[in-house]
Write a protein that holds these residues in place. Structure first.
Motif, PDB file in Angstrom:
ATOM      1  N   MET A 102      -6.019  14.040 -39.454  1.00 54.15           N
ATOM      2  CA  MET A 102      -4.836  13.577 -38.738  1.00 54.15           C
ATOM      3  C   MET A 102      -5.221  12.611 -37.613  1.00 54.15           C
ATOM      4  SD  MET A 102      -2.311  14.954 -40.278  1.00 54.15           S
ATOM      5  CE  MET A 102      -0.933  14.810 -39.190  1.00 54.15           C
ATOM      6  N   ILE A 103      -6.294  12.923 -36.895  1.00 51.51           N
ATOM      7  CA  ILE A 103      -6.754  12.042 -35.822  1.00 51.51           C
ATOM      8  C   ILE A 103      -7.185  10.697 -36.396  1.00 51.51           C
ATOM      9  CG2 ILE A 103      -8.570  11.695 -34.101  1.00 51.51           C
ATOM     10  CD1 ILE A 103      -8.418  14.724 -33.560  1.00 51.51           C
ATOM     11  N   LYS A 104      -7.887  10.732 -37.523  1.00 51.86           N
ATOM     12  CA  LYS A 104      -8.350   9.501 -38.155  1.00 51.86           C
ATOM     13  C   LYS A 104      -7.154   8.646 -38.611  1.00 51.86           C
ATOM     14  CE  LYS A 104     -12.125   9.696 -40.508  1.00 51.86           C
ATOM     15  NZ  LYS A 104     -13.160   9.870 -41.539  1.00 51.86           N
ATOM     16  N   LEU A 105      -6.131   9.294 -39.171  1.00 52.65           N
ATOM     17  CA  LEU A 105      -4.935   8.574 -39.603  1.00 52.65           C
ATOM     18  C   LEU A 105      -4.230   7.932 -38.410  1.00 52.65           C
ATOM     19  CD1 LEU A 105      -3.090   7.908 -41.999  1.00 52.65           C
ATOM     20  CD2 LEU A 105      -1.878  10.039 -41.537  1.00 52.65           C
ATOM     21  N   LEU A 106      -4.122   8.675 -37.314  1.00 53.42           N
ATOM     22  CA  LEU A 106      -3.505   8.130 -36.109  1.00 53.42           C
ATOM     23  C   LEU A 106      -4.296   6.929 -35.601  1.00 53.42           C
ATOM     24  CD1 LEU A 106      -1.294   8.532 -33.878  1.00 53.42           C
ATOM     25  CD2 LEU A 106      -3.061   9.710 -32.602  1.00 53.42           C
ATOM     26  N   ASN A 107      -5.614   7.047 -35.585  1.00 55.43           N
ATOM     27  CA  ASN A 107      -6.447   5.937 -35.118  1.00 55.43           C
ATOM     28  C   ASN A 107      -6.293   4.704 -36.013  1.00 55.43           C
ATOM     29  OD1 ASN A 107      -7.428   7.323 -32.919  1.00 55.43           O
ATOM     30  ND2 ASN A 107      -9.237   8.081 -33.995  1.00 55.43           N
ATOM     31  N   ASP A 108      -6.121   4.919 -37.312  1.00 53.78           N
ATOM     32  CA  ASP A 108      -5.895   3.792 -38.213  1.00 53.78           C
ATOM     33  C   ASP A 108      -4.587   3.086 -37.885  1.00 53.78           C
ATOM     34  OD1 ASP A 108      -8.256   4.331 -39.521  1.00 53.78           O
ATOM     35  OD2 ASP A 108      -7.301   5.372 -41.206  1.00 53.78           O
ATOM     36  N   TYR A 109      -3.538   3.859 -37.603  1.00 51.88           N
ATOM     37  CA  TYR A 109      -2.252   3.268 -37.225  1.00 51.88           C
ATOM     38  C   TYR A 109      -2.361   2.523 -35.905  1.00 51.88           C
ATOM     39  CZ  TYR A 109       0.192   5.928 -40.880  1.00 51.88           C
ATOM     40  OH  TYR A 109       0.629   6.425 -42.067  1.00 51.88           O
ATOM     41  N   VAL A 110      -3.119   3.063 -34.979  1.00 51.56           N
ATOM     42  CA  VAL A 110      -3.280   2.412 -33.670  1.00 51.56           C
ATOM     43  C   VAL A 110      -4.035   1.090 -33.833  1.00 51.56           C
ATOM     44  CG1 VAL A 110      -4.429   2.611 -31.432  1.00 51.56           C
ATOM     45  CG2 VAL A 110      -3.089   4.525 -32.321  1.00 51.56           C
ATOM     46  N   LYS A 111      -5.097   1.101 -34.643  1.00 49.24           N
ATOM     47  CA  LYS A 111      -5.867  -0.136 -34.851  1.00 49.24           C
ATOM     48  C   LYS A 111      -5.031  -1.198 -35.553  1.00 49.24           C
ATOM     49  CE  LYS A 111     -10.445   1.901 -34.907  1.00 49.24           C
ATOM     50  NZ  LYS A 111     -11.612   2.269 -35.700  1.00 49.24           N
ATOM     51  N   ALA A 112      -4.148  -0.763 -36.461  1.00 46.60           N
ATOM     52  CA  ALA A 112      -3.284  -1.701 -37.175  1.00 46.60           C
ATOM     53  C   ALA A 112      -2.062  -2.086 -36.335  1.00 46.60           C
ATOM     54  CB  ALA A 112      -2.838  -1.096 -38.497  1.00 46.60           C
TER      55      ALA A 112
ATOM     56  N   ALA B 220      -9.897  20.207 -26.965  1.00 48.27           N
ATOM     57  CA  ALA B 220      -8.538  19.986 -27.458  1.00 48.27           C
ATOM     58  C   ALA B 220      -7.737  19.143 -26.469  1.00 48.27           C
ATOM     59  CB  ALA B 220      -7.846  21.315 -27.705  1.00 48.27           C
ATOM     60  N   ALA B 221      -7.853  19.454 -25.201  1.00 51.99           N
ATOM     61  CA  ALA B 221      -7.124  18.705 -24.173  1.00 51.99           C
ATOM     62  C   ALA B 221      -7.559  17.243 -24.161  1.00 51.99           C
ATOM     63  CB  ALA B 221      -7.350  19.336 -22.806  1.00 51.99           C
ATOM     64  N   ARG B 222      -8.851  17.003 -24.296  1.00 53.52           N
ATOM     65  CA  ARG B 222      -9.372  15.642 -24.308  1.00 53.52           C
ATOM     66  C   ARG B 222      -8.860  14.870 -25.530  1.00 53.52           C
ATOM     67  NH1 ARG B 222     -14.348  16.814 -24.476  1.00 53.52           N
ATOM     68  NH2 ARG B 222     -14.709  16.379 -26.671  1.00 53.52           N
ATOM     69  N   ARG B 223      -8.882  15.508 -26.691  1.00 53.75           N
ATOM     70  CA  ARG B 223      -8.414  14.852 -27.915  1.00 53.75           C
ATOM     71  C   ARG B 223      -6.920  14.544 -27.840  1.00 53.75           C
ATOM     72  NH1 ARG B 223     -11.786  15.778 -32.876  1.00 53.75           N
ATOM     73  NH2 ARG B 223     -13.698  16.783 -32.172  1.00 53.75           N
ATOM     74  N   LYS B 224      -6.141  15.486 -27.324  1.00 53.79           N
ATOM     75  CA  LYS B 224      -4.701  15.276 -27.208  1.00 53.79           C
ATOM     76  C   LYS B 224      -4.396  14.152 -26.224  1.00 53.79           C
ATOM     77  CE  LYS B 224      -2.147  18.947 -26.743  1.00 53.79           C
ATOM     78  NZ  LYS B 224      -1.676  20.306 -26.374  1.00 53.79           N
ATOM     79  N   SER B 225      -5.118  14.132 -25.122  1.00 55.64           N
ATOM     80  CA  SER B 225      -4.906  13.115 -24.107  1.00 55.64           C
ATOM     81  C   SER B 225      -5.235  11.723 -24.647  1.00 55.64           C
ATOM     82  CB  SER B 225      -5.765  13.414 -22.886  1.00 55.64           C
ATOM     83  OG  SER B 225      -5.660  12.381 -21.940  1.00 55.64           O
ATOM     84  N   SER B 226      -6.333  11.601 -25.356  1.00 53.94           N
ATOM     85  CA  SER B 226      -6.717  10.289 -25.875  1.00 53.94           C
ATOM     86  C   SER B 226      -5.754   9.827 -26.964  1.00 53.94           C
ATOM     87  CB  SER B 226      -8.156  10.302 -26.392  1.00 53.94           C
ATOM     88  OG  SER B 226      -8.281  11.138 -27.508  1.00 53.94           O
ATOM     89  N   ALA B 227      -5.255  10.755 -27.775  1.00 58.28           N
ATOM     90  CA  ALA B 227      -4.280  10.395 -28.807  1.00 58.28           C
ATOM     91  C   ALA B 227      -2.985   9.904 -28.157  1.00 58.28           C
ATOM     92  CB  ALA B 227      -4.004  11.591 -29.711  1.00 58.28           C
ATOM     93  N   GLN B 228      -2.521  10.637 -27.160  1.00 56.91           N
ATOM     94  CA  GLN B 228      -1.283  10.254 -26.473  1.00 56.91           C
ATOM     95  C   GLN B 228      -1.457   8.925 -25.757  1.00 56.91           C
ATOM     96  OE1 GLN B 228       1.692  12.436 -26.329  1.00 56.91           O
ATOM     97  NE2 GLN B 228       2.445  10.385 -25.959  1.00 56.91           N
ATOM     98  N   SER B 229      -2.608   8.711 -25.147  1.00 56.71           N
ATOM     99  CA  SER B 229      -2.866   7.459 -24.436  1.00 56.71           C
ATOM    100  C   SER B 229      -2.872   6.269 -25.386  1.00 56.71           C
ATOM    101  CB  SER B 229      -4.205   7.528 -23.705  1.00 56.71           C
ATOM    102  OG  SER B 229      -4.167   8.509 -22.710  1.00 56.71           O
ATOM    103  N   ALA B 230      -3.451   6.464 -26.566  1.00 51.35           N
ATOM    104  CA  ALA B 230      -3.514   5.372 -27.545  1.00 51.35           C
ATOM    105  C   ALA B 230      -2.117   4.985 -28.008  1.00 51.35           C
ATOM    106  CB  ALA B 230      -4.365   5.807 -28.743  1.00 51.35           C
TER     107      ALA B 230
END
Length: 90
Positions: A31-41, A72-82
């Motif tokens: 899920m994180i990888k998919l989100l990062n792909d959407y952010v990069k695109a 978990a907090a770090r991953r959630k924060s970075s996802a939300q920030s992106a």
């Protein structure tokens, strides 16, 4: 290989626990990888849509003690920030 009976059982239990936890860890990473792909695109709509699922996958892994709560907090924060950064760039 362990020789002592209790060590054999502990090894067997460890394999079962590892197999059980693998599903949650894999789902979280995917899920994180998919989100990062959407952010990069720069696909903000898709990223916003999938963000709750990503946060849920991270929370589930944390709740089951697969990852540390700080991790978990770090991953959630970075996802939300992106995702928030995408909204600002529009």
């Amino acid at each position: 290989m362990p020789i002592i009976k209790s060590a054999i059982k502990a090894m067997r239990q460890s394999r079962v626990h590892q197999a059980r936890n693998q599903h949650y860890k894999s789902r979280m990473k995917s899920m994180i990888k998919l989100l990062n792909d959407y952010v990069k695109a720069k696909e903000a709509d898709k990223a916003k849509k999938i963000l709750p699922q990503v946060l849920s996958a991270i929370d589930t892994a944390c709740k089951k003690n697969i990852i540390h709560w700080g991790n978990a907090a770090r991953r959630k924060s970075s996802a939300q920030s992106a995702v928030n950064a995408l909204a600002v760039k529009k």
